[in-house]
Design an enzyme around this catalytic site. Structure first.
Site, PDB file in Angstrom:
ATOM      1  N   CYS A 256       4.191 -23.577  -2.214  1.00 38.16           N
ATOM      2  CA  CYS A 256       5.188 -24.449  -1.756  1.00 38.16           C
ATOM      3  C   CYS A 256       6.341 -23.671  -1.074  1.00 38.16           C
ATOM      4  O   CYS A 256       7.342 -23.191  -1.266  1.00 38.16           O
ATOM      5  CB  CYS A 256       5.999 -25.197  -2.738  1.00 38.16           C
ATOM      6  N   GLU A 257       5.784 -23.011   0.185  1.00 37.92           N
ATOM      7  CA  GLU A 257       6.418 -22.004   1.443  1.00 37.92           C
ATOM      8  C   GLU A 257       5.331 -21.960   2.406  1.00 37.92           C
ATOM      9  O   GLU A 257       4.335 -22.362   1.983  1.00 37.92           O
ATOM     10  CB  GLU A 257       6.781 -20.861   0.491  1.00 37.92           C
TER      11      GLU A 257
ATOM     12  N   GLU B  99      -7.171  11.278   1.776  1.00 37.20           N
ATOM     13  CA  GLU B  99      -6.755  10.287   0.852  1.00 37.20           C
ATOM     14  C   GLU B  99      -6.925   9.105   1.288  1.00 37.20           C
ATOM     15  O   GLU B  99      -6.184   8.045   1.408  1.00 37.20           O
ATOM     16  CB  GLU B  99      -5.075  10.381   0.462  1.00 37.20           C
TER      17      GLU B  99
ATOM     18  N   TYR C 245       2.232  -8.507   6.595  1.00 36.33           N
ATOM     19  CA  TYR C 245       2.174  -7.624   7.937  1.00 36.33           C
ATOM     20  C   TYR C 245       1.706  -8.338   9.060  1.00 36.33           C
ATOM     21  O   TYR C 245       1.302  -7.658  10.187  1.00 36.33           O
ATOM     22  CB  TYR C 245       0.979  -6.569   7.450  1.00 36.33           C
TER      23      TYR C 245
ATOM     24  N   TYR D 176      -5.298  -3.539  -0.631  1.00 37.78           N
ATOM     25  CA  TYR D 176      -4.020  -3.957  -0.559  1.00 37.78           C
ATOM     26  C   TYR D 176      -4.010  -5.623  -0.434  1.00 37.78           C
ATOM     27  O   TYR D 176      -3.155  -6.308  -0.175  1.00 37.78           O
ATOM     28  CB  TYR D 176      -3.422  -3.559   0.573  1.00 37.78           C
TER      29      TYR D 176
HETATM   30  C1  LIG Z   1      -1.160   4.578   0.857  1.00 39.82           C
HETATM   31  C2  LIG Z   1      -1.425   5.994   0.886  1.00 39.82           C
HETATM   32  C3  LIG Z   1      -2.769   6.587   1.424  1.00 39.82           C
HETATM   33  C4  LIG Z   1      -3.830   5.669   1.885  1.00 39.82           C
HETATM   34  O1  LIG Z   1      -3.681   5.099   3.167  1.00 39.82           O
HETATM   35  P1  LIG Z   1      -4.862   3.986   3.690  1.00 39.82           P
HETATM   36  O2  LIG Z   1      -4.175   3.834   5.111  1.00 39.82           O
HETATM   37  O3  LIG Z   1      -5.031   2.969   2.571  1.00 39.82           O
HETATM   38  O4  LIG Z   1      -6.032   5.053   3.708  1.00 39.82           O
HETATM   39  C5  LIG Z   1      -2.952   7.840   1.311  1.00 39.82           C
HETATM   40  N1  LIG Z   1      -2.035   8.741   0.950  1.00 39.82           N
HETATM   41  C6  LIG Z   1      -0.732   8.231   0.628  1.00 39.82           C
HETATM   42  C7  LIG Z   1       0.272   9.319   0.117  1.00 39.82           C
HETATM   43  C8  LIG Z   1      -0.490   7.060   0.471  1.00 39.82           C
HETATM   44  O5  LIG Z   1       0.510   6.626   0.148  1.00 39.82           O
END
Ligand SMILES: *Cc1c(COP(=O)(O)O)cnc(C)c1O
Length: 405
Positions: free
Chosen positions: A328-329, A259, A302, A356
């Protein structure tokens, strides 16, 4: 992408803009598929939350990707973009049974990450195949905000709860067709990943009807020179061998799934801003741009490092600047960065702005969220307009206080 192409796009826009290079996304996608071309079947579920523009999702579909989703709204975006429900996996955390039921009705693969919902869902729908998210308790990197596999994490079903899990699946007679882990976005080395994978294989042996094993993501891409990048090719070689071994013992060819979010889109993205003011204080030269953490919050949230380049004067003599926003921060994008000499009106590009960034943008300070452009085959395509004042007022209900008193 070439600097002059970015500059031309910036000059056409009336405000900051995100630009995504389709070719880079494709390259990253192909790198992953190449690295794992030794497995029987590979499925890459692009993590929608990294960048959810509908044209990006359609582009992912054109590459034959599947989709990883974490909310019913992301599922709907995926369906709208033309993904077949069978190509979508729903991997939420802490959502209601009702939302999971609704998504299951759409024909989307459900991934459950806690025993309570597993038992409730399994009792009601024993015939709907379910994937389970395991927490292998492996520390991925040092930042506890983005390490989601360790002992105190809220994600996944602990491997120590497998006996309990098995009692639930036996009692409900539900079908488990997939095993999943996602150990966060900060995996530093392949050995950690392989170690977590072993735990997943061990868990998988308990289930006889598996169709896939999903290893999540956590692939690292460089944000600055010297950053470690996940060696996908080496991981591909090692995990492929191990996965194929597992399938042989298991007695069936399974699908290997990932993923990736950041890996596919981070480096493809550029965020372009204009310098409003160059401000010299006693110790620092500030370059203040027409943006802030309302558009790009990762550096403040982060501590992420995004490289900043002056695309109006790329060959200029380098000097030190602190690049800050107009909110303004305190909204520092980068402190004391070496950047080619900046004049007011210059355009700065923030790199690694694909993942992101836009998806975390807000209307703080009542500013518009920026436009987005997809760079495809040497042409700029607007894929999201900058917001307007109507968007700021949308959904607000104006009370008539004279009538109420
Ligand atoms: C956010 C997320 C990802 C992707 O993560 P990356 O670091 O952007 O590759 C994959 N799987 C799940 C369940 C997530 O919540």
């Amino acid at each position: 992408m070439k600097t002059e192409d970015l500059l031309a796009i910036a000059q056409q826009q009336n405000g900051p803009v995100y630009v995504y290079d389709a070719e880079k996304i494709k390259q990253q996608y192909n790198r992953l598929t190449q690295a794992f071309n030794g497995v029987n079947q590979l499925r890459l579920h692009y993590a929608t939350k990294a960048l959810n523009n509908i044209s990006i999702l359609k582009y992912m579909a054109s590459l034959s990707a599947g989709l990883d989703t974490v909310s019913i709204q992301e599922v709907r975006l995926g369906l709208h973009a033309g993904f077949d429900p069978s190509m979508i996996i729903f991997t939420p955390n802490g959502v209601s049974l009702k939302e999971i039921e609704e998504v299951a009705t759409m024909g989307v693969q459900i991934n459950i990450d806690n025993l309570s919902i597993l038992e409730q869902f399994g009792s009601k729908y024993p015939d709907t195949p379910v994937c389970i998210r395991i927490n292998p308790h492996v520390m991925a990197g040092g930042n506890s905000n983005i390490s989601v596999g360790h002992i105190d994490s809220k994600f996944g079903i602990s491997i120590h709860q497998i006996p309990h899990l098995l009692r639930i699946t036996e009692n409900t007679k539900m079908r488990i067709n997939g095993i999943h882990m996602h150990t966060g976005s900060d995996i530093l080395d392949i050995d950690v990943f392989l170690h977590a994978s072993e735990i997943l294989f061990d868990t998988a042996k308990n289930f006889t009807e598996l169709e896939f094993i999903d290893f999540g993501s956590g692939f690292k891409v460089p944000y600055k020179t010297g950053d470690i990048e996940t060696n996908i090719e080496e991981l591909g070689e090692k995990l492929t061998q191990r996965f194929n071994d597992f399938c042989r013992h298991y007695g069936r060819d399974l699908t290997l799934a990932f993923e990736p979010g950041k890996f596919l889109v981070s480096q493809a993205g550029y965020f372009l801003t204009k310098v409003n003011v160059v401000k010299q204080t006693t110790s620092t030269v500030f370059a203040q741009v027409d943006s802030g953490f309302n558009h790009l919050i990762r550096p403040m949230l982060y501590g992420s490092h995004h490289e900043i380049v002056n695309i109006s004067n790329p060959e200029g003599r380098e000097r030190f600047y602190s690049v800050v926003g107009y909110i303004c921060e305190t909204d520092t994008f980068g402190s004391n960065r070496k950047i080619a000499e900046i004049s007011e009106g210059d355009y700065l590009a923030f790199k690694n702005a694909g993942a992101y960034c836009q998806t975390m943008a807000s209307n703080y300070n009542s500013r518009f969220r920026p436009a987005e452009v997809l760079w495809l085959n040497g042409k700029a395509h607007l894929v999201r307009k900058q917001e307007t004042f109507d968007d700021i007022l949308r959904n607000q209900i104006e009370l008539d206080f004279a009538a109420l008193s």
